[in-house]
Design a protein around this motif. Structure first.
Motif, PDB file in Angstrom:
ATOM      1  N   UNK A 133     -30.317   7.871  17.638  1.00 39.35           N
ATOM      2  CA  UNK A 133     -29.295   8.624  17.769  1.00 39.35           C
ATOM      3  C   UNK A 133     -29.033   8.699  19.210  1.00 39.35           C
ATOM      4  N   UNK A 134     -27.582   8.450  19.621  1.00 42.02           N
ATOM      5  CA  UNK A 134     -27.276   8.481  21.115  1.00 42.02           C
ATOM      6  C   UNK A 134     -27.045   7.175  21.481  1.00 42.02           C
ATOM      7  N   UNK A 162     -24.147   6.788  18.519  1.00 42.70           N
ATOM      8  CA  UNK A 162     -24.452   7.045  17.085  1.00 42.70           C
ATOM      9  C   UNK A 162     -25.087   8.466  16.991  1.00 42.70           C
ATOM     10  N   UNK A 163     -24.822   9.099  15.879  1.00 42.50           N
ATOM     11  CA  UNK A 163     -25.071  10.396  15.698  1.00 42.50           C
ATOM     12  C   UNK A 163     -26.430  10.513  14.630  1.00 42.50           C
ATOM     13  N   UNK A 164     -27.061  11.533  14.882  1.00 41.88           N
ATOM     14  CA  UNK A 164     -28.350  11.514  13.899  1.00 41.88           C
ATOM     15  C   UNK A 164     -27.751  11.805  12.492  1.00 41.88           C
ATOM     16  N   UNK A 165     -28.484  11.291  11.443  1.00 41.72           N
ATOM     17  CA  UNK A 165     -27.742  11.542  10.040  1.00 41.72           C
ATOM     18  C   UNK A 165     -27.985  13.220   9.733  1.00 41.72           C
ATOM     19  N   UNK A 166     -28.917  13.988  10.380  1.00 45.62           N
ATOM     20  CA  UNK A 166     -29.037  15.287  10.326  1.00 45.62           C
ATOM     21  C   UNK A 166     -28.012  15.946  10.649  1.00 45.62           C
ATOM     22  N   UNK A 167     -27.451  15.623  12.121  1.00 52.27           N
ATOM     23  CA  UNK A 167     -26.246  16.129  12.703  1.00 52.27           C
ATOM     24  C   UNK A 167     -25.075  16.084  11.689  1.00 52.27           C
ATOM     25  N   UNK A 168     -24.722  14.685  11.247  1.00 49.49           N
ATOM     26  CA  UNK A 168     -23.517  14.384  10.731  1.00 49.49           C
ATOM     27  C   UNK A 168     -23.704  15.098   9.215  1.00 49.49           C
TER      28      UNK A 168
END
Ligand code: 4AZ
Length: 254
Positions: A133-134, A162-168
């Motif tokens: 991510x990032x 890129x965002x983490x899957x958890x965040x998105x």
């Protein structure tokens, strides 16, 4: 593309533009990426008629800078010999799952693409390679420059993270609309994004000084909205599918 900047096709030489014939006129439909001389990778939702899609209605340009201008120096036109839409592609009102399709292209002489400064293939990342991510990646396209505006006259590109899957997958973002076949990328200021018309086009990221096609521009709620990043098809989930579909027809054994 909202934000970012106008670029030339030499900096995104794998980008394809997909057009559809409508009787006497032609309409720009979607972006795509050249992954091998005969194959363009794009989004399944670019072909709303699904398996009933008539490939003859489509054509593809490589090396194109402007949608409404002809660049005899650089661009090359191809017919579409075959459209392969993922068998598990599914659209709902709000999102697309398995949003991936392949186009087999051929020029008027029956040839596939030849490399030039304006036309080049992009590499696929190794299967299941994850981006931290990032990670900064580039997206490119000829789509809208803002929600509700017209398409861009010229090819644009921008940088997203890129965002983490958890965040998105948080409620504040897309919640359960996000599947493992997707990932999100956006800007921390929500000031740059993909938009309508960019669909099918590339999200590329540099790993070990090489550019890889990690994403296909797929969907999002509006463009450049807070907590509504762009959503991209996770190309690394489809290495085997791409290999199976693009493999040269072999000689039957046994
Ligand atoms: C579209 O309609 C579309 N902001 C593509 C990308 C995004 C939103 C919509 C992402 O083709």
């Amino acid at each position: 593309i909202v934000g970012g900047s106008v670029t030339t096709v030499e900096s995104q030489p794998w980008i394809a533009s997909i057009f559809k014939r409508f009787g006497r006129s032609n309409g720009f439909q979607c972006g795509g990426s050249l992954i091998s001389p005969c194959w363009v990778l794009t989004a399944a939702h670019c072909f709303p008629d699904g398996i009933h899609t008539n490939a003859k209605k489509y054509f593809v340009f490589l090396g194109k800078n402007a949608i409404n201008e002809t660049d005899y120096q650089r661009e090359k036109k191809f017919s579409v010999e075959e459209i392969i839409i993922h068998e598990a592609y599914k659209d709902s009102d709000q999102m697309y799952n398995n949003d991936i399709a392949l186009l087999k292209i051929q020029d008027i002489q029956g040839q596939c693409a030849h490399e030039s400064n304006a036309i080049r293939t992009v590499c696929l990342p190794p299967p299941n390679m994850m981006l931290p991510p990032g990670t900064y990646c580039q997206i490119a396209g000829y789509g809208r420059v803002a929600e509700g505006s017209g398409f861009s006259q010229y090819l644009k590109e921008t940088t997203v993270q890129v965002l983490s899957q958890r965040t998105c997958a948080k409620k504040k973002y897309y919640g359960t609309l996000l599947t493992d076949n997707m990932f999100c990328a956006g800007s921390t200021e929500w000031d740059t994004d993909s938009c309508k018309g960019d669909s099918g086009g590339p999200l590329v990221c540099e790993v070990d000084r090489h550019m890889f096609l990690f994403g296909i521009i797929s969907w999002g709620e509006g463009c450049s909205r807070e907590f509504r990043p762009g959503v991209y098809t996770r190309v690394t989930n489809y290495n085997q599918w791409i290999e199976d579909k693009t493999r040269m027809p072999g000689i039957a054994s046994g």
